[in-house]
Design a protein around this motif. Structure first.
Motif, PDB file in Angstrom:
ATOM      1  N   ASN A 186       0.855  -1.183   0.000  1.00 37.02           N
ATOM      2  CA  ASN A 186       0.000   0.000   0.000  1.00 37.02           C
ATOM      3  C   ASN A 186       0.891   1.234   0.000  1.00 37.02           C
ATOM      4  OD1 ASN A 186      -2.806  -0.944   0.228  1.00 37.02           O
ATOM      5  ND2 ASN A 186      -2.069  -1.898   2.109  1.00 37.02           N
ATOM      6  N   THR A 187       0.595   2.155  -0.926  1.00 36.83           N
ATOM      7  CA  THR A 187       1.373   3.384  -1.022  1.00 36.83           C
ATOM      8  C   THR A 187       0.439   4.579  -0.862  1.00 36.83           C
ATOM      9  OG1 THR A 187       1.105   3.550  -3.412  1.00 36.83           O
ATOM     10  CG2 THR A 187       2.976   2.248  -2.599  1.00 36.83           C
ATOM     11  N   ILE A 188       1.032   5.745  -0.669  1.00 35.60           N
ATOM     12  CA  ILE A 188       0.256   6.980  -0.583  1.00 35.60           C
ATOM     13  C   ILE A 188      -0.520   7.193  -1.880  1.00 35.60           C
ATOM     14  CG2 ILE A 188       0.391   9.492  -0.327  1.00 35.60           C
ATOM     15  CD1 ILE A 188       0.978   8.013   2.238  1.00 35.60           C
ATOM     16  N   ALA A 189       0.110   6.858  -3.010  1.00 28.08           N
ATOM     17  CA  ALA A 189      -0.550   7.015  -4.309  1.00 28.08           C
ATOM     18  C   ALA A 189      -1.831   6.189  -4.368  1.00 28.08           C
ATOM     19  CB  ALA A 189       0.403   6.611  -5.427  1.00 28.08           C
ATOM     20  N   ASP A 190      -1.827   5.013  -3.744  1.00 28.86           N
ATOM     21  CA  ASP A 190      -3.035   4.172  -3.740  1.00 28.86           C
ATOM     22  C   ASP A 190      -4.189   4.881  -3.041  1.00 28.86           C
ATOM     23  OD1 ASP A 190      -1.702   2.133  -5.041  1.00 28.86           O
ATOM     24  OD2 ASP A 190      -1.068   1.163  -3.181  1.00 28.86           O
ATOM     25  N   TYR A 191      -3.898   5.553  -1.956  1.00 25.68           N
ATOM     26  CA  TYR A 191      -4.956   6.231  -1.193  1.00 25.68           C
ATOM     27  C   TYR A 191      -5.509   7.451  -1.925  1.00 25.68           C
ATOM     28  CZ  TYR A 191      -3.561   3.355   2.803  1.00 25.68           C
ATOM     29  OH  TYR A 191      -3.295   2.299   3.633  1.00 25.68           O
ATOM     30  N   VAL A 192      -4.633   8.165  -2.643  1.00 31.71           N
ATOM     31  CA  VAL A 192      -5.069   9.395  -3.311  1.00 31.71           C
ATOM     32  C   VAL A 192      -5.763   9.096  -4.639  1.00 31.71           C
ATOM     33  CG1 VAL A 192      -4.339  11.668  -4.156  1.00 31.71           C
ATOM     34  CG2 VAL A 192      -3.149  10.614  -2.238  1.00 31.71           C
ATOM     35  N   ALA A 193      -5.347   8.027  -5.285  1.00 26.26           N
ATOM     36  CA  ALA A 193      -5.886   7.705  -6.620  1.00 26.26           C
ATOM     37  C   ALA A 193      -7.403   7.525  -6.566  1.00 26.26           C
ATOM     38  CB  ALA A 193      -5.219   6.444  -7.159  1.00 26.26           C
ATOM     39  N   ASP A 194      -8.033   7.706  -7.699  1.00 25.02           N
ATOM     40  CA  ASP A 194      -9.488   7.543  -7.771  1.00 25.02           C
ATOM     41  C   ASP A 194      -9.906   6.081  -7.593  1.00 25.02           C
ATOM     42  OD1 ASP A 194     -10.241  10.350  -8.533  1.00 25.02           O
ATOM     43  OD2 ASP A 194      -8.857   9.889 -10.166  1.00 25.02           O
ATOM     44  N   LEU A 195      -8.982   5.168  -7.915  1.00 26.62           N
ATOM     45  CA  LEU A 195      -9.258   3.751  -7.703  1.00 26.62           C
ATOM     46  C   LEU A 195      -7.935   3.047  -7.498  1.00 26.62           C
ATOM     47  CD1 LEU A 195     -11.479   1.552  -7.677  1.00 26.62           C
ATOM     48  CD2 LEU A 195     -11.061   1.229 -10.128  1.00 26.62           C
ATOM     49  N   ARG A 196      -7.923   2.124  -6.530  1.00 25.45           N
ATOM     50  CA  ARG A 196      -6.703   1.391  -6.225  1.00 25.45           C
ATOM     51  C   ARG A 196      -6.813  -0.042  -6.731  1.00 25.45           C
ATOM     52  NH1 ARG A 196      -4.774  -3.148  -2.708  1.00 25.45           N
ATOM     53  NH2 ARG A 196      -2.511  -2.853  -2.749  1.00 25.45           N
ATOM     54  N   ALA A 197      -5.763  -0.537  -7.379  1.00 25.76           N
ATOM     55  CA  ALA A 197      -5.700  -1.915  -7.844  1.00 25.76           C
ATOM     56  C   ALA A 197      -4.517  -2.593  -7.164  1.00 25.76           C
ATOM     57  CB  ALA A 197      -5.542  -1.969  -9.358  1.00 25.76           C
ATOM     58  N   PRO A 198      -4.644  -3.881  -6.854  1.00 26.55           N
ATOM     59  CA  PRO A 198      -3.550  -4.559  -6.144  1.00 26.55           C
ATOM     60  C   PRO A 198      -2.297  -4.757  -6.982  1.00 26.55           C
ATOM     61  CG  PRO A 198      -5.290  -6.122  -6.701  1.00 26.55           C
ATOM     62  CD  PRO A 198      -5.817  -4.759  -7.018  1.00 26.55           C
ATOM     63  N   THR A 199      -2.444  -4.811  -8.315  1.00 23.51           N
ATOM     64  CA  THR A 199      -1.304  -5.032  -9.213  1.00 23.51           C
ATOM     65  C   THR A 199      -1.527  -4.238 -10.492  1.00 23.51           C
ATOM     66  OG1 THR A 199      -2.324  -6.939 -10.287  1.00 23.51           O
ATOM     67  CG2 THR A 199      -0.981  -7.392  -8.331  1.00 23.51           C
ATOM     68  N   PRO A 200      -0.483  -4.048 -11.314  1.00 22.40           N
ATOM     69  CA  PRO A 200      -0.678  -3.386 -12.611  1.00 22.40           C
ATOM     70  C   PRO A 200      -1.667  -4.134 -13.506  1.00 22.40           C
ATOM     71  CG  PRO A 200       1.644  -3.406 -12.027  1.00 22.40           C
ATOM     72  CD  PRO A 200       0.949  -4.250 -11.008  1.00 22.40           C
ATOM     73  N   SER A 201      -1.631  -5.459 -13.484  1.00 19.42           N
ATOM     74  CA  SER A 201      -2.591  -6.238 -14.295  1.00 19.42           C
ATOM     75  C   SER A 201      -4.017  -5.958 -13.848  1.00 19.42           C
ATOM     76  CB  SER A 201      -2.295  -7.732 -14.169  1.00 19.42           C
ATOM     77  OG  SER A 201      -1.026  -8.036 -14.680  1.00 19.42           O
ATOM     78  N   ALA A 202      -4.216  -5.924 -12.531  1.00 17.85           N
ATOM     79  CA  ALA A 202      -5.551  -5.640 -12.007  1.00 17.85           C
ATOM     80  C   ALA A 202      -5.983  -4.222 -12.362  1.00 17.85           C
ATOM     81  CB  ALA A 202      -5.579  -5.842 -10.495  1.00 17.85           C
ATOM     82  N   ALA A 203      -5.037  -3.275 -12.391  1.00 15.51           N
ATOM     83  CA  ALA A 203      -5.358  -1.904 -12.785  1.00 15.51           C
ATOM     84  C   ALA A 203      -5.864  -1.866 -14.225  1.00 15.51           C
ATOM     85  CB  ALA A 203      -4.130  -1.011 -12.612  1.00 15.51           C
ATOM     86  N   ALA A 204      -5.216  -2.642 -15.095  1.00 13.18           N
ATOM     87  CA  ALA A 204      -5.651  -2.698 -16.496  1.00 13.18           C
ATOM     88  C   ALA A 204      -7.049  -3.295 -16.603  1.00 13.18           C
ATOM     89  CB  ALA A 204      -4.659  -3.511 -17.320  1.00 13.18           C
ATOM     90  N   GLU A 205      -7.345  -4.310 -15.810  1.00 10.71           N
ATOM     91  CA  GLU A 205      -8.677  -4.917 -15.845  1.00 10.71           C
ATOM     92  C   GLU A 205      -9.745  -3.951 -15.349  1.00 10.71           C
ATOM     93  OE1 GLU A 205      -8.480  -8.527 -13.673  1.00 10.71           O
ATOM     94  OE2 GLU A 205      -7.352  -9.607 -15.210  1.00 10.71           O
ATOM     95  N   LEU A 206      -9.400  -3.112 -14.371  1.00 13.19           N
ATOM     96  CA  LEU A 206     -10.354  -2.121 -13.872  1.00 13.19           C
ATOM     97  C   LEU A 206     -10.522  -0.955 -14.845  1.00 13.19           C
ATOM     98  CD1 LEU A 206      -9.249  -1.996 -10.114  1.00 13.19           C
ATOM     99  CD2 LEU A 206     -11.336  -3.038 -11.041  1.00 13.19           C
TER     100      LEU A 206
END
Length: 347
Positions: free
Chosen positions: A187-207
């Motif tokens: 978990n990073t600060i960027a995860d908290y600020v972002a509009d949506l958090r994904a556990p991995t880059p692959s999951a971010a692409a799926e979202l």
């Protein structure tokens, strides 16, 4: 327990000079050393315990609380992620597993989405500023979504995503941002600020990218079902129309007239045959009766030498009916004979 770190692991796993008395944290795997038959720790990462849980963790918690108080983590300010994006920006290293994972997921889910990569430095000095520059650049291009992230690593490896300048750049961006940094447990600060958090880059692409291929497959199945349903309905309608047409044909005046004409013709033919048969039968009977009548006719008998004797209008049936000197008439088959009684004889 003996511990060993091979040279290939030292470049990323050991970034300080170890000295006697230092407190360190080692991560790796425990395996059996076959030669000695004893367990041995194979180190992948060695960090100073003071750095990991001390200064860096303290800075992380301090910044997280600060930004939380300012409202940068509030759900109310988070921008919705577009459901059907056409253009997706990516801020990550141009090499490595993260970008390849994102590309693979994108191609599998929706090959029609355009990907825009800003090759940023994601680790080490100047990484946070490089990521910020990438966000600011992509934010001006009218994209639907931006993905930022990288693969997993230690807290030092991921520290660029814990810096304040990156958090504020994410918050200020007009484009929705998905953060897919590290592994699921990171978990990073960027995860908290972002509009949506994904556990991995692959999951971010799926979202970020809708599964249009699955949607197309669903549409094809629905179309096939619709076609089948339409054809079934069409056949049922045609069958029903045929039945109605047959029913109307049976009730049609023209059909009824044709049927009656055919029936009348059949009856007429039958009647003619019956009459002909009856006439033939009557003719045959008539000829039989005629022959029989001819056989009983006096005239017919005259042909064979017989004659009809009369005196005036009275028939002569015996010798007592005439006397000598009477005029008589003998009728034969071809005429009459006038005679006079000369003498009578009685048998």
């Amino acid at each position: 327990m003996p511990c060993v770190m091979f040279k290939g692991k030292r470049e990323r796993g050991l970034r300080f000079k170890m000295e006697t008395g230092q407190q360190i944290r080692v991560s790796g795997s425990v395996e059996v050393y076959e030669r000695d038959g004893r367990y041995q720790l194979y180190a992948n990462s060695i960090v100073l315990a003071a750095d990991e849980k001390g200064k860096l963790f303290e800075e992380y918690e301090k910044l997280k609380n600060k930004l939380y108080e300012e409202g940068l983590f509030d759900f109310e300010v988070k921008k919705p992620i577009p459901e059907h994006p056409k253009k997706v920006g990516i801020v990550t290293a141009s090499t490595g597993a993260a970008i390849q994972d994102i590309i693979n997921v994108s191609r599998r889910r929706n090959p029609y989405v355009q990907l825009y990569l800003y090759p940023a430095k994601v680790q080490g000095e100047g990484a946070a500023a490089s990521i910020v520059k990438g966000i600011e650049k992509l934010d001006t291009m009218g994209l639907d979504t931006i993905i930022i992230g990288r693969g997993g690593g230690s807290i030092e490896d991921l520290w660029a995503f814990n810096e304040e300048i990156l958090a504020r750049a994410i918050y200020a961006a007009k484009t929705p941002i998905i953060s897919g940094t590290g592994h699921e447990i990171d978990n990073t600060i960027a995860d908290y600020v972002a509009d949506l958090r994904a556990p991995t880059p692959s999951a971010a692409a799926e979202l970020a990218i809708d599964n249009v291929m699955e949607t197309l497959s669903r549409v094809r199945r629905a179309r096939a079902e619709l076609d089948n349903s339409f054809m079934l309905k069409y056949r049922e309608t045609v069958h029903r129309l045929d039945n109605l047409k047959n029913g109307l044909d049976k009730l049609s005046p023209e059909k009824l007239l044709n049927d009656n004409q055919m029936r009348l013709a059949m009856i007429s033919d039958r009647l003619v045959r019956v009459m002909q048969d009856k006439l033939t039968s009557v003719k045959n009977r008539f000829m039989i009766d005629l022959e029989r009548l001819n056989g009983l006719s006096p005239t017919a008998k005259l042909i064979n030498g017989f004659g009809y004797i009369s005196e005036g209008d009275k028939p002569v049936t015996g010798v007592n009916d005439v006397k000598q000197g009477d005029d008589i008439t003998v009728t034969v088959h071809d005429g009459r004979i006038e005679a006079k009684v000369v003498e009578t004889y009685k048998d």
